[in-house]
Write a protein that holds these residues in place. Structure first.
Motif, PDB file in Angstrom:
ATOM      1  N   GLY A  65      37.324 -10.649 -51.105  1.00 21.44           N
ATOM      2  CA  GLY A  65      37.672 -11.716 -52.078  1.00 21.44           C
ATOM      3  C   GLY A  65      38.583 -10.838 -53.300  1.00 21.44           C
ATOM      4  O   GLY A  65      39.177 -11.062 -53.925  1.00 21.44           O
ATOM      5  N   LEU A  66      37.737  -9.533 -53.652  1.00 23.15           N
ATOM      6  CA  LEU A  66      38.563  -8.604 -54.616  1.00 23.15           C
ATOM      7  C   LEU A  66      39.659  -8.533 -54.198  1.00 23.15           C
ATOM      8  O   LEU A  66      40.720  -8.691 -55.437  1.00 23.15           O
ATOM      9  N   LYS A  67      40.201  -8.129 -53.117  1.00 23.25           N
ATOM     10  CA  LYS A  67      41.598  -7.728 -52.801  1.00 23.25           C
ATOM     11  C   LYS A  67      42.411  -8.995 -53.062  1.00 23.25           C
ATOM     12  O   LYS A  67      43.747  -9.102 -53.734  1.00 23.25           O
ATOM     13  N   VAL A  68      42.017 -10.387 -52.523  1.00 21.32           N
ATOM     14  CA  VAL A  68      42.859 -11.307 -52.677  1.00 21.32           C
ATOM     15  C   VAL A  68      42.950 -11.896 -54.233  1.00 21.32           C
ATOM     16  O   VAL A  68      44.018 -12.131 -54.604  1.00 21.32           O
ATOM     17  N   VAL A  69      41.894 -11.943 -55.112  1.00 25.19           N
ATOM     18  CA  VAL A  69      41.815 -12.269 -56.473  1.00 25.19           C
ATOM     19  C   VAL A  69      42.734 -11.239 -57.332  1.00 25.19           C
ATOM     20  O   VAL A  69      43.185 -11.716 -58.111  1.00 25.19           O
ATOM     21  N   ALA A  70      42.749  -9.998 -56.768  1.00 26.29           N
ATOM     22  CA  ALA A  70      43.332  -9.046 -57.426  1.00 26.29           C
ATOM     23  C   ALA A  70      44.784  -9.450 -57.807  1.00 26.29           C
ATOM     24  O   ALA A  70      45.481  -8.966 -58.685  1.00 26.29           O
ATOM     25  N   ASP A  71      45.621 -10.173 -56.661  1.00 28.05           N
ATOM     26  CA  ASP A  71      46.907 -10.496 -56.662  1.00 28.05           C
ATOM     27  C   ASP A  71      47.207 -11.161 -58.149  1.00 28.05           C
ATOM     28  O   ASP A  71      48.130 -11.198 -58.740  1.00 28.05           O
ATOM     29  N   ASP A  72      46.187 -12.220 -58.312  1.00 26.68           N
ATOM     30  CA  ASP A  72      46.234 -12.825 -59.845  1.00 26.68           C
ATOM     31  C   ASP A  72      45.670 -12.096 -60.862  1.00 26.68           C
ATOM     32  O   ASP A  72      46.230 -12.457 -62.046  1.00 26.68           O
ATOM     33  N   LEU A  73      44.448 -11.633 -60.899  1.00 25.70           N
ATOM     34  CA  LEU A  73      43.516 -11.458 -61.807  1.00 25.70           C
ATOM     35  C   LEU A  73      43.484  -9.690 -62.156  1.00 25.70           C
ATOM     36  O   LEU A  73      42.822  -9.526 -62.972  1.00 25.70           O
ATOM     37  N   GLY A  74      43.887  -8.940 -61.328  1.00 22.81           N
ATOM     38  CA  GLY A  74      43.793  -7.662 -61.209  1.00 22.81           C
ATOM     39  C   GLY A  74      42.244  -7.115 -60.487  1.00 22.81           C
ATOM     40  O   GLY A  74      41.647  -7.987 -60.124  1.00 22.81           O
ATOM     41  N   ARG A  75      42.088  -5.811 -60.658  1.00 24.26           N
ATOM     42  CA  ARG A  75      41.008  -5.255 -60.182  1.00 24.26           C
ATOM     43  C   ARG A  75      39.790  -5.095 -61.230  1.00 24.26           C
ATOM     44  O   ARG A  75      40.399  -4.750 -62.466  1.00 24.26           O
ATOM     45  N   PRO A  76      38.666  -5.059 -61.139  1.00 29.68           N
ATOM     46  CA  PRO A  76      37.550  -4.790 -62.325  1.00 29.68           C
ATOM     47  C   PRO A  76      37.501  -3.400 -62.809  1.00 29.68           C
ATOM     48  O   PRO A  76      37.842  -2.422 -61.928  1.00 29.68           O
ATOM     49  N   MET A 147      36.549 -11.680 -63.510  1.00 29.21           N
ATOM     50  CA  MET A 147      37.806 -11.383 -63.821  1.00 29.21           C
ATOM     51  C   MET A 147      38.531 -12.274 -64.735  1.00 29.21           C
ATOM     52  O   MET A 147      39.303 -11.509 -65.525  1.00 29.21           O
ATOM     53  N   THR A 148      38.455 -13.375 -64.861  1.00 30.68           N
ATOM     54  CA  THR A 148      38.993 -14.448 -65.882  1.00 30.68           C
ATOM     55  C   THR A 148      38.471 -13.714 -67.039  1.00 30.68           C
ATOM     56  O   THR A 148      39.279 -13.841 -68.160  1.00 30.68           O
ATOM     57  N   THR A 149      37.185 -13.657 -67.222  1.00 31.12           N
ATOM     58  CA  THR A 149      36.638 -13.107 -68.827  1.00 31.12           C
ATOM     59  C   THR A 149      37.104 -11.897 -68.947  1.00 31.12           C
ATOM     60  O   THR A 149      37.558 -11.719 -70.260  1.00 31.12           O
ATOM     61  N   GLU A 150      37.291 -11.060 -67.833  1.00 28.67           N
ATOM     62  CA  GLU A 150      37.765  -9.500 -68.472  1.00 28.67           C
ATOM     63  C   GLU A 150      39.110  -9.581 -68.743  1.00 28.67           C
ATOM     64  O   GLU A 150      39.502  -9.045 -69.791  1.00 28.67           O
ATOM     65  N   TYR A 170      39.998 -22.297 -57.202  1.00 33.87           N
ATOM     66  CA  TYR A 170      41.333 -21.817 -56.887  1.00 33.87           C
ATOM     67  C   TYR A 170      41.338 -20.576 -56.184  1.00 33.87           C
ATOM     68  O   TYR A 170      41.766 -20.588 -55.101  1.00 33.87           O
ATOM     69  N   GLU A 171      40.804 -19.712 -56.662  1.00 30.54           N
ATOM     70  CA  GLU A 171      40.727 -18.209 -56.359  1.00 30.54           C
ATOM     71  C   GLU A 171      39.898 -17.902 -54.980  1.00 30.54           C
ATOM     72  O   GLU A 171      40.378 -17.421 -54.146  1.00 30.54           O
ATOM     73  N   GLY A 172      38.626 -18.706 -55.299  1.00 31.96           N
ATOM     74  CA  GLY A 172      37.895 -18.621 -54.009  1.00 31.96           C
ATOM     75  C   GLY A 172      38.284 -19.236 -52.842  1.00 31.96           C
ATOM     76  O   GLY A 172      38.238 -18.899 -51.570  1.00 31.96           O
ATOM     77  N   THR A 173      39.316 -20.427 -53.099  1.00 35.24           N
ATOM     78  CA  THR A 173      39.952 -20.979 -51.662  1.00 35.24           C
ATOM     79  C   THR A 173      40.975 -20.280 -51.310  1.00 35.24           C
ATOM     80  O   THR A 173      41.274 -19.983 -49.959  1.00 35.24           O
ATOM     81  N   ARG A 174      41.585 -19.483 -52.089  1.00 34.72           N
ATOM     82  CA  ARG A 174      42.824 -18.583 -51.855  1.00 34.72           C
ATOM     83  C   ARG A 174      41.879 -17.574 -50.803  1.00 34.72           C
ATOM     84  O   ARG A 174      42.728 -17.215 -49.491  1.00 34.72           O
ATOM     85  N   ALA A 175      40.952 -16.897 -51.219  1.00 33.14           N
ATOM     86  CA  ALA A 175      40.215 -15.739 -50.481  1.00 33.14           C
ATOM     87  C   ALA A 175      39.893 -16.533 -49.188  1.00 33.14           C
ATOM     88  O   ALA A 175      39.993 -15.867 -48.186  1.00 33.14           O
TER      89      ALA A 175
END
Length: 324
Positions: A65-76, A147-150, A170-175
Motif C-alpha cells: 500500500g505504501l508504494k501505491v499511495v506514494a504515487d499521489d501522497l509521497g513516502r512517509p 500521509m494526507t495529514t503529513e 480512494y487510495e485504499g481501493t487503488r492499492a
C-alpha cells in the motif's frame, strides 16, 4: 498382612492441585500477553505473539500500500509503528496510551483501525486476519490518512472529513486494485451500490452533513447504516473529483482545506465549483452509473413499463377522439 500406602492428605492434595492450576493459568496468561515485533522496510509491527502469520501478511500489505499511495501522497518521513490488538477494548486502551485520546473518544473511534501521523502510529484490530483481500484496502486506507495529514495538514480530518475519509478509501481501493483487479472492482462496486441505494431512498447525506469529525464518529456509533452511507458518499465524491479534475488539481484543494480554508471556498477557488455544484454533478454521475451499470436489468424493466404506459396512453387518447 495388608500393604499400607502413605501420601498427602485430601486437603493437601486439593492445595497442590490448586497451586498447579494457578501456575498453569499464570503461564497461559503470560503467553497471551506476550508481544512480538516484526520489522519491515518502513514499519515496525507490534503484535500478540500468537498472531505472527497475520503480522507477516499485514507487513506485506502495508509495504504494498505504501508504494501505491506514494504515487499521489509521497513516502512517509519516518518509520511507522503498527500496533495490533485482539479486541476493540484493547484498541481503545491503546488509543489512550499511545495516541493520547480521551476514553470517550477512544471508545468511540476504536473500530477496524486508526492512524496518527503525529505519532507515526497505526492501530489495527486483530480480527482483520479474517478480512482476506479487504485487509490490503484497509491498511492502505489508514496509511493514506497519515500521509494526507503529513502532506496537507490536520484541518482536513476535523473540518473536511468527507475529503479525508473519501481520499483514504480512494487510495485504499487503488492499492487493492493493484493487488487484485477483481477485488478492487468488487470493493468499488459495493461502495457505489450503497451510495446509489441511499440516493434512490433519499438517504444520501450532503457533504456538509459529513464534514465535521465529531458528527462523523457519532454516525459510526449510532447506526451502522449511516456508517456505510457516509463512507460511500465520501468515496463517491472524492472519486468523482479525482477522475474529473486529476489528482494534481484536487491536491491543490486538499492543500487549501488542510491549511484551514473552508472546503467550499477551496473548491470554488481552485476548481471553480461550489459545494452544491459538486453534489449535483456527483448525484448525476451516480444516477447514470446506478441505472446503466449497477442495475441495468431494473433499468430495462422500468423502460419496458414506461414504454407500455406510453403506448397505453396514446391508445387511450386516440380512443377518445371525436369521430368526424
Amino acid at each position: 498382612m495388608s500393604e499400607s500406602r502413605t501420601g498427602p492428605s485430601a486437603p493437601l492434595r486439593l492445595l497442590l492441585i490448586g497451586l498447579a492450576t494457578a501456575a498453569f493459568g499464570a503461564r497461559a496468561a503470560a503467553a497471551a500477553d506476550e508481544l512480538a515485533e516484526l520489522r519491515t522496510e518502513n514499519a515496525t509491527i507490534v503484535y500478540p505473539a500468537e498472531k505472527e502469520r497475520f503480522a507477516r501478511e499485514l507487513g506485506e500489505a502495508f509495504e504494498w500500500g505504501l508504494k501505491v499511495v506514494a504515487d499521489d501522497l509521497g513516502r512517509p518521513a519516518h518509520r511507522v509503528t503498527i500496533h495490533v490488538y485482539r479486541t476493540k477494548a484493547e484498541m481503545a486502551e491503546g488509543a489512550m496510551t499511545i495516541l493520547g485520546r480521551t476514553r470517550p473518544e477512544a471508545e468511540g473511534i476504536a473500530r477496524a483501525g486508526m492512524s496518527d501521523r503525529d505519532r507515526d502510529a497505526i492501530l489495527v484490530i486483530a480480527s482483520a486476519d479474517r478480512w482476506g483481500d479487504f485487509l490490503w484496502q484497509a491498511i492502505a486506507h489508514e496509511h493514506a490518512h497519515g500521509m494526507t495529514t503529513e502532506r496537507f495538514g490536520p484541518a482536513l480530518a476535523d473540518k473536511a472529513r468527507w475529503m479525508f475519509e473519501g481520499l483514504g478509501d480512494y487510495e485504499g481501493t487503488r492499492a487493492l486494485s493493484a493487488k487484485s483487479p477483481d477485488a478492487g472492482r468488487d470493493f468499488r462496486r459495493q461502495r457505489l451500490k450503497v451510495a446509489f441505494k441511499a440516493l434512490v431512498k433519499g438517504q444520501l447525506p450532503s457533504l456538509d452533513e459529513i464534514s465535521d469529525r465529531a458528527t462523523w464518529f457519532v454516525n459510526i456509533n449510532t447506526d451502522v447504516r449511516k456508517w456505510d452511507r457516509q463512507y460511500a458518499c465520501a468515496y463517491v465524491a472524492m472519486d468523482y473529483l479525482i477522475r474529473t479534475y486529476g489528482f494534481s488539481k484536487v491536491g491543490e484543494v486538499l492543500k487549501e482545506a488542510g491549511a484551514g480554508v473552508p472546503y467550499g471556498t477551496a473548491l470554488s477557488q481552485v476548481l471553480g465549483i461550489s459545494t452544491l455544484g459538486l453534489e449535483t454533478r456527483v448525484v448525476g454521475s451516480l444516477a447514470v452509473t446506478g441505472f446503466f451499470d449497477l442495475y441495468p436489468r431494473y433499468t430495462a424493466a422500468l423502460a419496458v413499463v414506461a414504454a407500455a404506459l406510453l403506448i397505453a396512453a396514446v391508445l387511450l387518447l386516440r380512443g377518445r377522439r371525436p369521430s368526424s
